[in-house]
Design an enzyme around this catalytic site. Structure first.
Site, mmCIF file in Angstrom:
data_model
loop_
_atom_site.group_PDB
_atom_site.id
_atom_site.type_symbol
_atom_site.label_atom_id
_atom_site.label_comp_id
_atom_site.label_asym_id
_atom_site.label_seq_id
_atom_site.Cartn_x
_atom_site.Cartn_y
_atom_site.Cartn_z
ATOM 1 N N HIS A 1 1.135 -1.106 0.272
ATOM 2 C CA HIS A 1 0.313 -0.441 -0.485
ATOM 3 C C HIS A 1 0.710 0.904 0.118
ATOM 4 C CE1 HIS A 1 -2.788 2.995 1.932
ATOM 5 N NE2 HIS A 1 -3.622 1.959 1.505
ATOM 6 N N ASP B 1 3.077 -4.206 8.308
ATOM 7 C CA ASP B 1 1.755 -3.355 7.916
ATOM 8 C C ASP B 1 0.475 -4.978 7.859
ATOM 9 O OD1 ASP B 1 -0.322 -2.633 6.390
ATOM 10 O OD2 ASP B 1 0.537 -1.531 4.733
ATOM 11 N N GLN C 1 -4.699 -5.520 7.077
ATOM 12 C CA GLN C 1 -5.243 -6.017 6.496
ATOM 13 C C GLN C 1 -5.164 -7.961 7.047
ATOM 14 O OE1 GLN C 1 -7.782 -6.158 4.498
ATOM 15 N NE2 GLN C 1 -7.126 -3.540 3.801
ATOM 16 N N LYS D 1 -10.308 -1.613 10.466
ATOM 17 C CA LYS D 1 -10.696 -2.696 9.737
ATOM 18 C C LYS D 1 -11.229 -3.771 10.379
ATOM 19 C CE LYS D 1 -7.322 -0.545 6.472
ATOM 20 N NZ LYS D 1 -8.084 0.009 5.145
ATOM 21 N N CYS E 1 -4.853 2.837 -3.874
ATOM 22 C CA CYS E 1 -3.660 3.377 -3.178
ATOM 23 C C CYS E 1 -2.477 2.319 -2.960
ATOM 24 C CB CYS E 1 -4.056 3.669 -1.698
ATOM 25 S SG CYS E 1 -5.430 5.101 -1.411
#
Ligand code: PMP
Length: 393
Positions: free
Chosen positions: A112, A188, A191, A214, A351
């Site tokens: 991302h 990261d 998700q 999220k 993104c």
């Protein structure tokens, strides 16, 4: 037995729409909203400041939320820092580490922008950045990371789950490889957290960045940063709440996490996040993962059977299903799904322009599944895409 219909009762908006955009942001359960309402109506005060009862109660609830998040991720609460989103968490690492010209970072093409631009910008300070490519399904081969590492490599920065492909990276192996080569690792987890079983402590990464809004089901404006060795990171912002002694010649920082949370934080948001994480924990991430991936795999398989549809990403995927209807613009497909069936999906570059360029498309439609979606919604979605394909037949 996972009861999605009872889960849905906690998300009133789902009576109005078919929400397939949880990778962008999830809906927040009534329990978390009610915890935020309690803050506003029963005890709102500032955090960590003042001796009066409202300030004390606020501080207690805020710190309880930190305990919840820390225990959920299996990390030390003193190393659990609240931020406003994943992007801020990652930028705090990029700013807070001391970089020298010649230092080397390894990242991937399928990050991302939030886990890409902060490292690219360090090139202005003479930092070298190597970008590893994925295979056609969006999987990163950890061996490529190993091969890219040099004795100058300071950091490996990779996503856990790609928001473009839905691919799940072998982060445990990547951490081992990075550490063996003497580098730190940033994961990261925007998700992954909340969507799958995750033990950040056992993973042993140096930094873990994720969103509160999220998979953790908290409100927007919340994020989390885990830092294994907080003393190695300089705070990006200083000011109120970060110091315990200030004179005209200098200041002494508070220990972590206070040193990283300058100014009045998003108190209601964090309190809502704390309750939301509890909600996720009560349902159990193993069941959530099974539920979401079953829906996503079914949707991906059925879309792939259509001649006019291209589906991207691996078969063994997280709850993210990117696709295109051949001959139609991704935004048009998303618009038609919304206008005709109130189905909310994301379209565009997500993104992550380097990933989109890698796929050699202008954008994709992305359906992403949450713990509250149903098989009936998948059926409706698949049928609706099938009807759209007849427009270009
Ligand atoms: N990384 C990934 C993999 C993401 O999917 C996202 C959000 N789409 C981000 C980072 C940025 O998250 P946030 O909006 O919380 O800053």
């Amino acid at each position: 037995m996972y009861d999605v219909y009872s889960v849905r009762e906690d998300f009133p908006v789902l009576k109005e729409v078919v929400y397939l955009d949880s990778a962008a942001t999830t809906q927040t359960p009534v329990q978390a909203v009610s915890a935020m309402e309690d803050y506003f109506f029963k005890y709102a005060g500032n955090h960590g400041r003042g001796a009066h009862r409202l300030a004390r109660q606020t501080t207690d609830h805020y710190e309880d939320a930190r305990e919840n998040v820390a225990s959920f991720l299996n990390i030390d609460h003193q190393k659990t820092i609240f931020t406003k989103n994943t992007t801020e968490s990652i930028n705090m690492v990029a700013h807070g580490l001391e970089w020298n010209s010649g230092d080397h970072i390894v990242t991937t093409l399928i990050e991302h922008h939030s886990n890409f631009l902060p490292w690219m910008r360090l090139r202005e300070q003479g930092v070298e950045v190597t970008i590893i490519g994925p295979n056609e399904y969006g999987m990163i081969d950890p061996n490529y990371i190993e091969n890219a590492m040099t004795d100058k490599t300071r950091l490996v920065a990779v996503n856990h789950v790609s928001n473009v492909f839905g691919s799940i990276q072998d982060v445990a192996r990547i951490v081992k490889i990075a550490h063996k080569g003497g580098a730190q690792v940033l994961i990261d987890g925007a998700q992954s957290a909340g969507h799958m079983f995750l033990d950040v402590g056992a993973l042993d990464c140096d930094f873990f960045a994720t969103a509160g809004h999220k998979g953790l089901l908290g409100p927007q404006g919340t994020g989390v940063l885990y830092v294994k060795e907080p003393d190695m990171l300089a705070p990006t912002f200083v000011g109120g709440g970060t110091v315990h002694a200030v004179t005209t010649t200098g200041f002494e920082l508070e220990p972590s996490p206070a040193r990283f949370e300058a100014g009045t934080p998003n108190i209601p948001g964090v309190i809502g996040l704390g309750r939301a994480v509890e909600y996720v924990q009560e349902l159990g991430t193993a069941d959530i993962e099974r539920h979401e991936t079953t829906l996503a795999k079914d949707a991906a398989r059925r879309l792939a059977e259509m001649d006019a549809v291209e589906v991207y990403g691996p078969q063994d995927r997280a709850g993210v299903v990117p696709f295109n209807v051949v001959g139609l613009n991704a935004h048009d497909v998303a618009m038609i799904l919304d206008e005709t069936k109130k189905i909310c999906v994301r379209s565009g570059h997500h993104c992550a322009m380097p990933s989109i360029r890698f796929l050699n498309v202008e954008g994709t439609v992305r359906a992403s599944f949450g713990l509250y979606n149903t098989q009936e919604e998948v059926d409706l979605f698949v049928d609706s895409v099938s009807q759209i394909t007849s427009l270009v037949a």
